[in-house]
Design a protein around this motif. Structure first.
Motif, PDB file in Angstrom:
ATOM      1  N   LEU A  31       0.827  -1.205   0.000  1.00 47.80           N
ATOM      2  CA  LEU A  31       0.000   0.000   0.000  1.00 47.80           C
ATOM      3  C   LEU A  31       0.865   1.261   0.000  1.00 47.80           C
ATOM      4  O   LEU A  31       0.557   2.243  -0.680  1.00 47.80           O
ATOM      5  CB  LEU A  31      -0.929  -0.019   1.213  1.00 47.80           C
ATOM      6  CG  LEU A  31      -1.953  -1.164   1.237  1.00 47.80           C
ATOM      7  CD1 LEU A  31      -2.757  -1.123   2.533  1.00 47.80           C
ATOM      8  CD2 LEU A  31      -2.873  -1.094   0.032  1.00 47.80           C
ATOM      9  N   ALA A  32       1.946   1.212   0.775  1.00 46.96           N
ATOM     10  CA  ALA A  32       2.849   2.369   0.811  1.00 46.96           C
ATOM     11  C   ALA A  32       3.512   2.581  -0.547  1.00 46.96           C
ATOM     12  O   ALA A  32       3.640   3.723  -1.023  1.00 46.96           O
ATOM     13  CB  ALA A  32       3.915   2.159   1.891  1.00 46.96           C
ATOM     14  N   LEU A  33       3.930   1.481  -1.187  1.00 47.89           N
ATOM     15  CA  LEU A  33       4.527   1.594  -2.520  1.00 47.89           C
ATOM     16  C   LEU A  33       3.526   2.154  -3.524  1.00 47.89           C
ATOM     17  O   LEU A  33       3.872   3.006  -4.353  1.00 47.89           O
ATOM     18  CB  LEU A  33       5.016   0.222  -2.989  1.00 47.89           C
ATOM     19  CG  LEU A  33       6.298  -0.320  -2.354  1.00 47.89           C
ATOM     20  CD1 LEU A  33       6.540  -1.752  -2.800  1.00 47.89           C
ATOM     21  CD2 LEU A  33       7.491   0.553  -2.715  1.00 47.89           C
ATOM     22  N   LEU A  34       2.286   1.673  -3.435  1.00 51.89           N
ATOM     23  CA  LEU A  34       1.262   2.131  -4.379  1.00 51.89           C
ATOM     24  C   LEU A  34       1.019   3.622  -4.231  1.00 51.89           C
ATOM     25  O   LEU A  34       0.941   4.359  -5.225  1.00 51.89           O
ATOM     26  CB  LEU A  34      -0.031   1.349  -4.137  1.00 51.89           C
ATOM     27  CG  LEU A  34      -1.213   1.713  -5.042  1.00 51.89           C
ATOM     28  CD1 LEU A  34      -0.851   1.505  -6.502  1.00 51.89           C
ATOM     29  CD2 LEU A  34      -2.436   0.898  -4.660  1.00 51.89           C
ATOM     30  N   VAL A  35       0.923   4.089  -3.002  1.00 50.68           N
ATOM     31  CA  VAL A  35       0.688   5.517  -2.766  1.00 50.68           C
ATOM     32  C   VAL A  35       1.878   6.346  -3.238  1.00 50.68           C
ATOM     33  O   VAL A  35       1.721   7.365  -3.920  1.00 50.68           O
ATOM     34  CB  VAL A  35       0.400   5.775  -1.272  1.00 50.68           C
ATOM     35  CG1 VAL A  35       0.359   7.271  -0.986  1.00 50.68           C
ATOM     36  CG2 VAL A  35      -0.919   5.121  -0.864  1.00 50.68           C
ATOM     37  N   SER A  38       2.332   6.124  -7.117  1.00 55.11           N
ATOM     38  CA  SER A  38       1.231   6.863  -7.752  1.00 55.11           C
ATOM     39  C   SER A  38       1.472   8.363  -7.659  1.00 55.11           C
ATOM     40  O   SER A  38       1.261   9.107  -8.626  1.00 55.11           O
ATOM     41  CB  SER A  38      -0.102   6.501  -7.094  1.00 55.11           C
ATOM     42  OG  SER A  38      -0.428   5.149  -7.303  1.00 55.11           O
ATOM     43  N   ALA A  39       1.911   8.808  -6.480  1.00 57.41           N
ATOM     44  CA  ALA A  39       2.178  10.239  -6.297  1.00 57.41           C
ATOM     45  C   ALA A  39       3.296  10.704  -7.223  1.00 57.41           C
ATOM     46  O   ALA A  39       3.207  11.784  -7.840  1.00 57.41           O
ATOM     47  CB  ALA A  39       2.538  10.511  -4.842  1.00 57.41           C
ATOM     48  N   VAL A  40       4.347   9.891  -7.341  1.00 55.77           N
ATOM     49  CA  VAL A  40       5.479  10.269  -8.205  1.00 55.77           C
ATOM     50  C   VAL A  40       5.043  10.321  -9.670  1.00 55.77           C
ATOM     51  O   VAL A  40       5.351  11.283 -10.387  1.00 55.77           O
ATOM     52  CB  VAL A  40       6.641   9.274  -8.021  1.00 55.77           C
ATOM     53  CG1 VAL A  40       7.730   9.522  -9.066  1.00 55.77           C
ATOM     54  CG2 VAL A  40       7.226   9.403  -6.615  1.00 55.77           C
ATOM     55  N   LEU A  41       4.318   9.298 -10.125  1.00 58.44           N
ATOM     56  CA  LEU A  41       3.912   9.264 -11.525  1.00 58.44           C
ATOM     57  C   LEU A  41       2.877  10.340 -11.846  1.00 58.44           C
ATOM     58  O   LEU A  41       2.890  10.921 -12.938  1.00 58.44           O
ATOM     59  CB  LEU A  41       3.351   7.885 -11.867  1.00 58.44           C
ATOM     60  CG  LEU A  41       4.367   6.726 -11.865  1.00 58.44           C
ATOM     61  CD1 LEU A  41       3.709   5.439 -12.333  1.00 58.44           C
ATOM     62  CD2 LEU A  41       5.566   7.049 -12.743  1.00 58.44           C
ATOM     63  N   CYS A  42       1.987  10.610 -10.909  1.00 54.89           N
ATOM     64  CA  CYS A  42       1.008  11.685 -11.138  1.00 54.89           C
ATOM     65  C   CYS A  42       1.700  13.048 -11.186  1.00 54.89           C
ATOM     66  O   CYS A  42       1.333  13.905 -11.996  1.00 54.89           O
ATOM     67  CB  CYS A  42      -0.063  11.659 -10.039  1.00 54.89           C
ATOM     68  SG  CYS A  42      -1.245  10.295 -10.193  1.00 54.89           S
ATOM     69  N   ALA A  43       2.689  13.235 -10.313  1.00 51.44           N
ATOM     70  CA  ALA A  43       3.446  14.493 -10.345  1.00 51.44           C
ATOM     71  C   ALA A  43       4.221  14.621 -11.655  1.00 51.44           C
ATOM     72  O   ALA A  43       4.278  15.703 -12.254  1.00 51.44           O
ATOM     73  CB  ALA A  43       4.409  14.547  -9.157  1.00 51.44           C
TER      74      ALA A  43
END
Length: 502
Positions: A31-35, A38-43
């Motif tokens: 879950l931590a990896l997913l968050v 996701s934050a890095v790729l969205c940024a």
């Protein structure tokens, strides 16, 4: 052959359980990896976004003078020829130079692509550019300049527009956060799978009874199943894990009685030290229940809680705060005659609790006072059970082992590392006490040996770093007997004194 197959089945079951356990244990990591990903790729999607615009025209191309010719011949031959030559002309570079010169730029400010409808002379040309006006201008220039260039390849051509191109009003692309999250999910799953695989491959715990004999060269004298009891009362406390509790599965009581039988038949003396390598392996629960089982058989049994740092035997038995304990006696604050309890529910069992936290517990246990206590009680009881600290964590057990006739080593299934268990057994062996055997504790089904029961074992809870501080006061409301009415132990006339008090 059957024996080999059974062993393989057990190994497969435990490998599967390792995977399942790794999946559960490492789920927070996933879950931590997913968050995070996701934050890095969205940024990245947000900051790297570059809009582009497309202008499109659909048209037909005919050869000059082809009107009135056979439609069959035209569509089967000429259309195929145009479909091949049109992309070639676009990619030749010459058309690009003509468009750049037409627009007054050094290069074409956009990219051109063309698609044809199969077996027809219908084409769709699309120009993409970061500027909407450039997309439109490049498209119109390509349409204007193509006939001049195509004349040298296929002859004179005529463009007939089916739809008029327009300047695009909005980008053809958008920020794809959904794609970013989808990619993050895939990356996280791959990393999660790798982490679970690494977890399974690097596990180094005792998971089967055969591991005990092979690794420690010590026999297994019994197994205790993994059980769970619901919490009771408003305070949310779990019910006691005791053989006297009728709610426990039969396999638990039978496991304890098997250990008692091994002690009766193979034991070398009265004083038995019970320890484990690490905390939370259930050695206090095993010690208390072994003492209860001996008393149940009719033996006069004394249970001494020698864990002065975190005493728990009285709490497991449901006894309130004792007036005095082993620590008080060793510190000279209480006489031997004021130490313990005789349990009314089990007349053959007496308890000396570990009350009286001492800063130098190991030194206090290695004194003549402790030796005097054990030696004096040998005359009045059949068995003395010493519940001690984990021997791979604290030296108390090794010090106290000098006073014991033998030791029972508790190993919780799939818990402590093999290195830590080896350290504990080595420390115990160096003290010179014979090891009667190991108790395989909290066993789930799938490990060889005595049958198991699924659930969570309720241990007296304390963390690795908690040694050195008192566990805390017991709740008087949970006492199974009034402490003021409990007779003392350590004197031959203890029973008579008890009757007199009552």
């Amino acid at each position: 052959m059957n024996e080999h197959n059974n062993s393989s089945d057990r190994l497969s079951l435990f490998d599967f359980q390792d995977v399942f356990k790794g999946v559960r244990k490492l789920l927070p990591l996933f879950l931590a990896l997913l968050v995070l990903i996701s934050a890095v790729l969205c940024a990245y999607t947000y900051f790297s976004y570059v809009p582009y615009y497309t202008s499109t025209a659909t048209f037909t191309i005919t050869l000059s003078g082809s009107y009135g010719s056979s439609n069959s011949f035209y569509y089967s031959t000429t259309a195929a020829q145009l479909a091949k030559t049109f992309p070639y002309i676009l990619q030749s570079g010459t058309l690009g130079d003509m468009i750049a010169a037409d627009l007054g730029t050094d290069s074409v400010p956009g990219s051109i692509s063309v698609h044809s409808l199969e077996n027809t002379n219908i084409f769709t040309m699309t120009v993409s550019s970061s500027d909407p006006e450039n997309a439109y201008r490049v498209l119109m220039s390509a349409i204007d300049n193509y006939p001049d260039l195509a004349r040298f390849v296929v002859g004179d051509t005529v463009f007939t527009l089916i739809n008029e191109p327009e300047i695009p009003s909005s980008p053809a692309n958008s920020r794809s956060y959904r794609s970013a999250v989808r990619n993050a999910l895939l990356i996280s799953l791959v990393l999660y799978a790798l982490a679970v695989t690494l977890y399974v491959l690097t596990r180094s715990t005792v998971r089967r009874t055969e591991d005990i004999k092979r690794m420690l060269n010590v026999k297994c004298i019994g197994t205790v199943p993994f059980v769970k009891l619901k919490k009771r009362g408003k305070n949310g406390r779990s019910e006691p894990i005791l053989i006297t509790n009728k709610k426990l599965p039969h396999s638990f009581s039978e496991g304890i009685r098997l250990i008692r039988t091994k002690l009766e038949r193979e034991g070398k003396g009265k004083t038995v030290l019970v320890t484990s390598a690490c905390e939370n392996e259930g050695k206090s629960t095993v010690a208390v229940n072994l003492a209860l089982s001996l008393a149940e058989k009719g033996y006069q049994t004394l249970l001494i809680d020698c864990d002065l740092r975190n005493p728990s035997c009285a709490k497991i038995l449901g006894i309130g705060e004792p007036p005095a304990g082993l620590g008080d006696y060793l510190a000279g604050k209480a006489p031997l005659s004021k130490l313990g309890f005789k349990l009314t529910a089990m007349s053959g069992l007496m308890l000396i609790p570990g009350r009286g936290n001492l800063a130098s517990a190991a030194e206090s246990l290695d004194t003549s006072a402790m030796k005097k206590l054990i030696d004096s009680m040998r005359n009045y009881v059949d068995f003395i059970i010493l519940d001690t600290t984990p021997c791979a964590v604290i030296t108390d057990a090794a010090v106290l082992a000098k006073q014991a006739d033998e030791a029972v080593f508790v190993v919780r299934q799939d818990y402590a590392s093999k290195d830590r268990i080896l350290d504990g057994v080595s420390t115990l062996s160096e003290s010179g006490v014979p090891i009667l055997g190991c108790v395989f504790n909290a066993m789930q089904s799938g490990g060889s040996g005595y049958g198991g029961y699924y659930g969570r074992y309720s241990y007296s809870r304390y963390a690795y770093g908690s040694y050195g501080s008192h566990y805390g006061k017991y709740n008087e409301a949970d006492s199974s007997a009034d402490t003021d009415e409990q007779p003392t132990v350590g004197r031959p006339d203890a029973d008579a004194a008890n009757n007199k008090n009552q």
